[in-house]
Design a protein around this motif. Sequence first.
Motif, short mmCIF file in Angstrom:
data_model
loop_
_atom_site.label_atom_id
_atom_site.label_comp_id
_atom_site.label_asym_id
_atom_site.label_seq_id
_atom_site.Cartn_x
_atom_site.Cartn_y
_atom_site.Cartn_z
N HIS A 1 98.39 9.11 -51.59
CA HIS A 1 98.45 7.63 -51.21
C HIS A 1 99.79 7.14 -51.07
O HIS A 1 100.07 6.02 -51.37
CB HIS A 1 97.62 6.78 -52.43
CG HIS A 1 96.61 7.16 -52.99
ND1 HIS A 1 95.50 7.16 -52.10
CD2 HIS A 1 96.11 7.87 -54.21
CE1 HIS A 1 94.23 7.65 -52.77
NE2 HIS A 1 94.78 8.40 -54.00
N LEU A 2 100.61 8.03 -50.32
CA LEU A 2 102.14 7.39 -49.78
C LEU A 2 101.73 7.04 -48.33
O LEU A 2 101.14 7.57 -47.67
CB LEU A 2 102.99 8.66 -49.75
CG LEU A 2 103.53 9.05 -51.04
CD1 LEU A 2 104.41 10.00 -50.69
CD2 LEU A 2 104.61 8.00 -51.38
N ASP A 3 102.40 6.07 -47.85
CA ASP A 3 102.57 5.55 -46.67
C ASP A 3 103.28 6.87 -45.79
O ASP A 3 103.97 7.49 -46.42
CB ASP A 3 103.36 4.37 -46.32
CG ASP A 3 102.47 3.18 -46.78
OD1 ASP A 3 101.13 3.42 -47.16
OD2 ASP A 3 103.05 2.09 -46.60
N SER A 4 103.01 6.86 -44.60
CA SER A 4 103.55 7.82 -43.59
C SER A 4 103.97 7.44 -42.38
O SER A 4 103.36 6.37 -41.88
CB SER A 4 102.71 8.99 -43.73
OG SER A 4 101.43 8.77 -43.12
N ILE A 5 104.87 8.05 -41.75
CA ILE A 5 105.39 7.80 -40.31
C ILE A 5 105.25 9.20 -39.45
O ILE A 5 105.97 10.22 -40.05
CB ILE A 5 106.82 7.17 -40.18
CG1 ILE A 5 106.70 6.03 -41.23
CG2 ILE A 5 107.21 7.12 -38.77
CD1 ILE A 5 108.31 5.51 -41.10
N TRP A 6 104.28 9.36 -38.77
CA TRP A 6 104.06 10.25 -37.86
C TRP A 6 105.12 10.31 -36.70
O TRP A 6 105.04 9.55 -35.83
CB TRP A 6 102.81 10.29 -37.20
CG TRP A 6 102.52 11.74 -36.53
CD1 TRP A 6 103.15 13.07 -36.47
CD2 TRP A 6 101.67 11.93 -35.58
NE1 TRP A 6 102.61 13.89 -35.70
CE2 TRP A 6 101.55 13.24 -34.89
CE3 TRP A 6 100.60 10.95 -34.79
CZ2 TRP A 6 100.89 13.57 -33.81
CZ3 TRP A 6 99.76 11.24 -33.96
CH2 TRP A 6 99.83 12.78 -33.41
N PRO B 1 91.52 14.46 -39.04
CA PRO B 1 90.99 13.15 -39.82
C PRO B 1 92.24 12.39 -40.63
O PRO B 1 92.00 11.83 -41.53
CB PRO B 1 90.06 13.87 -40.70
CG PRO B 1 90.56 15.41 -40.89
CD PRO B 1 91.00 15.89 -39.62
N TYR B 2 93.51 13.05 -40.25
CA TYR B 2 94.59 12.59 -41.21
C TYR B 2 95.35 11.41 -40.24
O TYR B 2 95.94 11.69 -39.05
CB TYR B 2 95.60 13.72 -41.54
CG TYR B 2 94.67 14.97 -41.84
CD1 TYR B 2 94.11 14.82 -42.91
CD2 TYR B 2 94.74 16.18 -40.95
CE1 TYR B 2 93.24 15.95 -43.61
CE2 TYR B 2 93.98 17.21 -41.69
CZ TYR B 2 93.38 17.06 -42.77
OH TYR B 2 92.81 18.19 -43.25
N HIS B 3 95.41 10.22 -40.88
CA HIS B 3 95.91 9.12 -39.85
C HIS B 3 97.19 8.72 -40.71
O HIS B 3 97.16 8.19 -41.86
CB HIS B 3 94.82 8.30 -39.99
CG HIS B 3 93.51 8.60 -39.24
ND1 HIS B 3 93.43 8.60 -38.01
CD2 HIS B 3 92.46 8.80 -39.78
CE1 HIS B 3 92.36 9.30 -37.74
NE2 HIS B 3 91.74 9.15 -38.75
N PRO B 4 98.15 8.61 -39.98
CA PRO B 4 99.49 8.06 -40.61
C PRO B 4 99.38 6.50 -40.65
O PRO B 4 98.54 5.83 -40.01
CB PRO B 4 100.72 8.59 -39.54
CG PRO B 4 99.79 8.54 -38.09
CD PRO B 4 98.43 8.92 -38.46
N THR B 5 100.26 5.88 -41.44
CA THR B 5 100.58 4.44 -41.48
C THR B 5 100.96 3.99 -40.18
O THR B 5 100.90 2.76 -39.70
CB THR B 5 101.31 4.18 -42.68
OG1 THR B 5 100.89 4.76 -43.78
CG2 THR B 5 101.40 2.63 -43.01
N TYR B 6 102.12 4.75 -39.55
CA TYR B 6 102.86 4.34 -38.42
C TYR B 6 102.86 5.63 -37.67
O TYR B 6 102.97 6.54 -38.23
CB TYR B 6 104.19 3.85 -38.56
CG TYR B 6 104.10 2.62 -39.86
CD1 TYR B 6 103.67 1.26 -39.30
CD2 TYR B 6 104.63 2.90 -40.97
CE1 TYR B 6 103.87 0.15 -40.14
CE2 TYR B 6 104.53 1.68 -41.86
CZ TYR B 6 104.24 0.57 -41.33
OH TYR B 6 104.05 -0.53 -42.32
#
Length: 233
Positions: A193-198, A209-214
């Motif tokens: 449940h960490l935000d992420s930047i791709w 199926p993996y979606h970054p926050t940004y």
Amino acid sequence: MRYQNVIFDLDDTLLDFQAGENKGLQQVLTHYHFPDLHQAAAVYRKINLSKWERIEQGEAKEPLLVERFSDLFARYGMPDEGVQAEKRYRRCLNENYAVMTGALALLQQLKQAHVNLFAGTNGFDFTQRNRLNHTGFAPYFTDIFVSESVGYEKPSPHFFETILNQYPNMTTANTVMVGDRLQSDIRGAGAVHLDSIWLNQQHQTNTTPYHPTYEVADLAQIGSLVTAKNGDL
């Protein structure tokens, strides 16, 4: 400030792994007299990708990585010198000090904003720390977590939990993961449940199926995302 802590992947996020891979492959393939260097490199990369996908699914890393050059020799019907080829290749990677464009400027920007920086990377401990030391990036990091010493590979939730447990002030609300791989960086961050930047510099289409926050196409875009005031994004 939106995030007080940033966990950075290293390879192809801050450090230019592709540059070292290209150099190392050319040396290995030339040394063992592969007939078509360009084609052999392409075959190796397919083999290597399949090995890393299995590692990211939880299989033991070392046996799979040792196999990759053995598999390449087998594809070409050549005597198996995979173990020695792997050693030669890793020596090249250890000496790869190329960095991604904008990496130093981003680290400087975030450090000046008093953001706590952590490295969270798969790979070999000596290799990754050696590269950070030689590039001058090491002093920017509060701590460095490498899968070999952590005992887990991204995307295992245990990798990220190790970091969070060691620094109680790091929470899922004030920490973000930055990386270039959806299957390891973004997937692993999401699992805890960490935000992420791709970092999507190749403008790939996300079919996972993996979606970054940004999502960003350039390191220069990350600083403002991290330091923006809550509610500004």
